[in-house]
Motif scaffolding. Structure first.
Motif, PDB file in Angstrom:
ATOM      1  N   HIS A  74       4.983   3.407  35.854  1.00 46.61           N
ATOM      2  CA  HIS A  74       3.619   3.877  36.080  1.00 46.61           C
ATOM      3  C   HIS A  74       2.774   3.635  34.833  1.00 46.61           C
ATOM      4  O   HIS A  74       3.298   3.613  33.711  1.00 46.61           O
ATOM      5  CB  HIS A  74       3.585   5.376  36.404  1.00 46.61           C
ATOM      6  N   ALA A 113      -4.686  -5.318  39.093  1.00 49.19           N
ATOM      7  CA  ALA A 113      -5.341  -4.442  40.064  1.00 49.19           C
ATOM      8  C   ALA A 113      -6.705  -3.978  39.564  1.00 49.19           C
ATOM      9  O   ALA A 113      -7.678  -3.932  40.326  1.00 49.19           O
ATOM     10  CB  ALA A 113      -4.448  -3.234  40.358  1.00 49.19           C
ATOM     11  N   SER A 114      -6.793  -3.656  38.272  1.00 46.58           N
ATOM     12  CA  SER A 114      -8.072  -3.171  37.726  1.00 46.58           C
ATOM     13  C   SER A 114      -9.128  -4.274  37.733  1.00 46.58           C
ATOM     14  O   SER A 114     -10.303  -4.018  38.016  1.00 46.58           O
ATOM     15  CB  SER A 114      -7.874  -2.635  36.303  1.00 46.58           C
ATOM     16  N   MET A 118     -10.300  -4.662  41.342  1.00 47.08           N
ATOM     17  CA  MET A 118     -11.218  -3.592  41.740  1.00 47.08           C
ATOM     18  C   MET A 118     -12.593  -3.779  41.103  1.00 47.08           C
ATOM     19  O   MET A 118     -13.620  -3.572  41.760  1.00 47.08           O
ATOM     20  CB  MET A 118     -10.638  -2.236  41.323  1.00 47.08           C
ATOM     21  N   TYR A 149       2.311  -2.729  33.310  1.00 49.10           N
ATOM     22  CA  TYR A 149       1.004  -3.048  32.711  1.00 49.10           C
ATOM     23  C   TYR A 149       0.326  -4.223  33.415  1.00 49.10           C
ATOM     24  O   TYR A 149      -0.866  -4.156  33.726  1.00 49.10           O
ATOM     25  CB  TYR A 149       1.168  -3.345  31.222  1.00 49.10           C
ATOM     26  N   TYR A 189       6.256   6.360  32.054  1.00 48.19           N
ATOM     27  CA  TYR A 189       4.795   6.319  32.094  1.00 48.19           C
ATOM     28  C   TYR A 189       4.249   5.718  30.799  1.00 48.19           C
ATOM     29  O   TYR A 189       4.513   6.229  29.707  1.00 48.19           O
ATOM     30  CB  TYR A 189       4.231   7.726  32.281  1.00 48.19           C
ATOM     31  N   ASP A 195      -3.942   5.476  32.647  1.00 48.63           N
ATOM     32  CA  ASP A 195      -5.088   4.782  32.066  1.00 48.63           C
ATOM     33  C   ASP A 195      -6.157   5.780  31.647  1.00 48.63           C
ATOM     34  O   ASP A 195      -6.648   6.563  32.462  1.00 48.63           O
ATOM     35  CB  ASP A 195      -5.649   3.792  33.088  1.00 48.63           C
ATOM     36  N   TRP A 200      -1.094  -3.154  36.687  1.00 47.61           N
ATOM     37  CA  TRP A 200      -2.324  -2.379  36.487  1.00 47.61           C
ATOM     38  C   TRP A 200      -3.486  -3.296  36.124  1.00 47.61           C
ATOM     39  O   TRP A 200      -4.594  -3.161  36.654  1.00 47.61           O
ATOM     40  CB  TRP A 200      -2.130  -1.352  35.368  1.00 47.61           C
ATOM     41  N   LYS A 246      -6.347   8.408  34.794  1.00 49.70           N
ATOM     42  CA  LYS A 246      -5.858   8.123  36.138  1.00 49.70           C
ATOM     43  C   LYS A 246      -4.460   7.519  36.082  1.00 49.70           C
ATOM     44  O   LYS A 246      -4.118   6.815  35.132  1.00 49.70           O
ATOM     45  CB  LYS A 246      -6.819   7.176  36.875  1.00 49.70           C
ATOM     46  N   LEU A 247      -3.699   7.783  37.127  1.00 47.40           N
ATOM     47  CA  LEU A 247      -2.314   7.326  37.211  1.00 47.40           C
ATOM     48  C   LEU A 247      -2.203   6.201  38.228  1.00 47.40           C
ATOM     49  O   LEU A 247      -2.726   6.294  39.337  1.00 47.40           O
ATOM     50  CB  LEU A 247      -1.411   8.500  37.631  1.00 47.40           C
ATOM     51  N   TYR A 248      -1.534   5.110  37.827  1.00 51.33           N
ATOM     52  CA  TYR A 248      -1.324   3.959  38.706  1.00 51.33           C
ATOM     53  C   TYR A 248       0.168   3.632  38.775  1.00 51.33           C
ATOM     54  O   TYR A 248       0.875   3.722  37.764  1.00 51.33           O
ATOM     55  CB  TYR A 248      -2.087   2.732  38.196  1.00 51.33           C
ATOM     56  N   VAL A 249       0.628   3.238  39.951  1.00 52.41           N
ATOM     57  CA  VAL A 249       2.016   2.814  40.114  1.00 52.41           C
ATOM     58  C   VAL A 249       2.143   1.366  39.657  1.00 52.41           C
ATOM     59  O   VAL A 249       1.282   0.532  39.948  1.00 52.41           O
ATOM     60  CB  VAL A 249       2.466   2.946  41.583  1.00 52.41           C
TER      61      VAL A 249
END
Length: 531
Positions: free
Chosen positions: A221, A243-244, A247, A237, A30, A224, A240, A231-234
């Motif tokens: 993982h 994806a961020s 979004m 980096y 993580y 963030d 993430w 929050k936890l994301y699979v």
């Protein structure tokens, strides 16, 4: 292995994060990320039990051994390197010392003998007989030679102490491994070894790091810390980040569509509400309008500075010629007959363990030092700007505020211009009137980058520009150096920056010789691994 239940933490009366519910399980790695001040290191301390949360609880499975990377470099000065590493499993270390004390007695009692038998059994179960060989393997992997393994810690320099403390955290196959910035001050070979070690590690890894390449390599993982939430994301980096951004864009697009729909409905209502034949339709649309809510996109704690270099003029054909330059510093030869020519379009990475050679070369190129022998010749059209590793002289004992400090480097002295420039470098409001001598390390780096951007130079010399920066600022520097159409020479530990920016590598040997390779950083690493 670790369960976080409704954890909140208030700092100076303000919530740092609240209502955190997470689980950290065996076999995963993580990466904890967030802006400076978001609470990354604080959250790590809560997970490790060093800090109590304001509310909620953290529970760890019983009989679980947790190892935490220590930051106090001088805490083990009274011990040998080997003992310091084995202390990573404190129970094993204590058993070994108790055994030694018993066997050192001239007359062992029957009780002593029974105790020794008990200790021997537990010592074997904990892997005591392999402890020194395991510790030695880890130390060598991190670049601490065998000849130093029995040395006292107080005799080790700072960079080696960092490696020993990291070896201590890794020793003894802990169930949970927690590390705050483990790659700081590590050379590339040590970082590569650490990545391989963690990829094979079977327990739970929780790490705070500003090294994007490191996070991409090891993480399964991302944790963030943003919007005062965790929050936890699979994924790693990059996953993430992509994806961020997606979004955020989806939210903005949805809000844009909602705004357009709201305007359309408002126009209809204003046009037809007074018209009896249209009044029912207007009423229906008014009800629909009430149901449409503009989704609020919370302001992120992440702030990206604006880093953009604009040369006043393009550099000509002749840029820089270095011929047989040698330099001895405090009795050590750091540069030995170094020769090279910088050509148009060269962006050069300065790498290798010999950082003294890199800094010496920069100081000679900028005229701060004279070479012991050899020559440096700049082209007539070349103008350089230098980012030094140590910026103390620019801020120490300086009474200027930020605006006054920046004015001495700016072609435009007007306060409105300077405040606007500082705002883009994340100094807003009354912050611009703060004395520069009280700035943090990261703030001083942003000031030095501002100075470079205002110079209009067409050759940029940067010695460790990412030190003290958060991930967002490192990304901004990376993007700025990648985009600029001029020559760059940069010494840096950030793998991703070197790979994406540079097309040539200067590798300085421990003896001060230069190996010049026209290739990308990844190609250089691959070639070095092959020997």
């Amino acid at each position: 292995m670790i369960t976080v239940s409704d954890v909140s933490l208030n700092y100076s009366g303000q919530p740092l994060f609240s209502h955190v519910d997470l689980q950290f399980v065996r076999g995963n790695c993580y990466g904890i990320i967030g802006a400076n001040g978001a609470g990354k290191s604080t959250f790590l301390k809560i997970l490790s039990g060093q800090l109590e949360p304001t509310s909620g609880q953290v529970s760890v499975l019983p009989n679980t051994r947790m190892s935490v990377l220590r930051q106090e470099q001088n805490a083990f000065d009274a011990y040998s390197v080997m003992d310091t590493v084995i202390m990573g499993n404190r129970r094993l270390y204590d058993i070994g010392k108790e055994k030694e004390a018993l066997y050192a007695k001239e007359d062992m009692s029957e009780a002593d003998g029974l105790r020794a038998c008990e200790l021997e059994e537990e010592y074997a179960e904990l892997g005591g007989w392999e402890a020194e060989s395991e510790a030695s393997r880890i130390l060598q992997g991190l670049g601490v030679p065998v000849g130093l393994h029995q040395e006292q810690m107080e005799r080790m320099d700072g960079r080696l102490k960092v490696k020993v403390l990291l070896a201590q955290a890794l020793f003894g196959n802990p169930d949970i491994l927690m590390m705050d910035e483990p790659t700081n001050n590590l050379d590339i070979n040590a970082v590569n070894w650490l990545e391989d070690f963690l990829l094979e590690f079977e327990g739970t890894v929780i790490v705070v790091s500003h090294d994007r390449h490191f996070l991409n390599t090891i993480c399964t993982h991302i944790v963030d810390i943003d919007y005062n939430k965790i929050k936890l994301y699979v994924g790693n980096y990059d996953f993430w980040y992509d994806a961020s951004q997606l979004m955020q864009n989806l939210r903005k697009n949805q809000n844009k569509k909602n705004a357009e729909k709201v305007k359309e409905l408002q126009d209809f209502i204003s046009r037809f509400s007074a018209n009896k034949s249209k009044s029912k339709q207007a009423t229906a649309r008014r009800k629909l309008l009430d149901k449409i809510t503009m989704e609020e996109i919370p302001a992120s704690s992440r702030r990206y500075p604006w880093v953009s270099f604009s040369p006043d003029r393009e550099v000509g054909k002749d840029i820089l010629f270095v011929t047989n330059v040698s330099k001895t510093v405090e009795g050590v030869k750091v540069l030995d007959k170094v020769s090279f020519t910088v050509e148009h379009g060269d962006k050069i990475a300065l790498v290798g363990d010999n950082e003294a050679a890199q800094t010496a070369l920069f100081k000679i190129l900028t005229g701060q030092w004279e070479p012991d022998e050899g020559s440096v010749k700049w082209g007539q059209t070349a103008t350089f700007s230098y980012f030094p590793k140590d910026n103390t002289e620019f801020f120490q004992d300086c009474e200027d505020n930020l605006v006054e400090w920046l004015r001495q480097f700016s072609p435009d002295p007007h306060e409105a211009y300077l405040r606007g420039f500082l705002g883009r470098m994340l100094f807003s409001g009354d912050e611009v009137y703060k004395p520069v001598k009280v700035l943090s390390g990261g703030e001083k780096v942003r000031c030095m980058l501002s100075r470079m951007m205002l110079s209009g130079a067409n050759v940029l010399l940067l010695d460790q520009p990412t030190n003290h920066l958060d991930l967002e600022s490192i990304a901004a520097v990376n993007n700025g150096l990648e985009a600029v159409k001029c020559n760059v020479l940069v010494a840096c530990h950030d793998h991703q920056l070197l790979q994406t920016v540079c097309n040539r590598v200067f590798d300085f040997t421990p003896e001060g010789a230069l190996i010049d390779r026209r290739m990308s950083y990844d190609e250089y690493l691959e070639a070095s691994a092959e020997g």
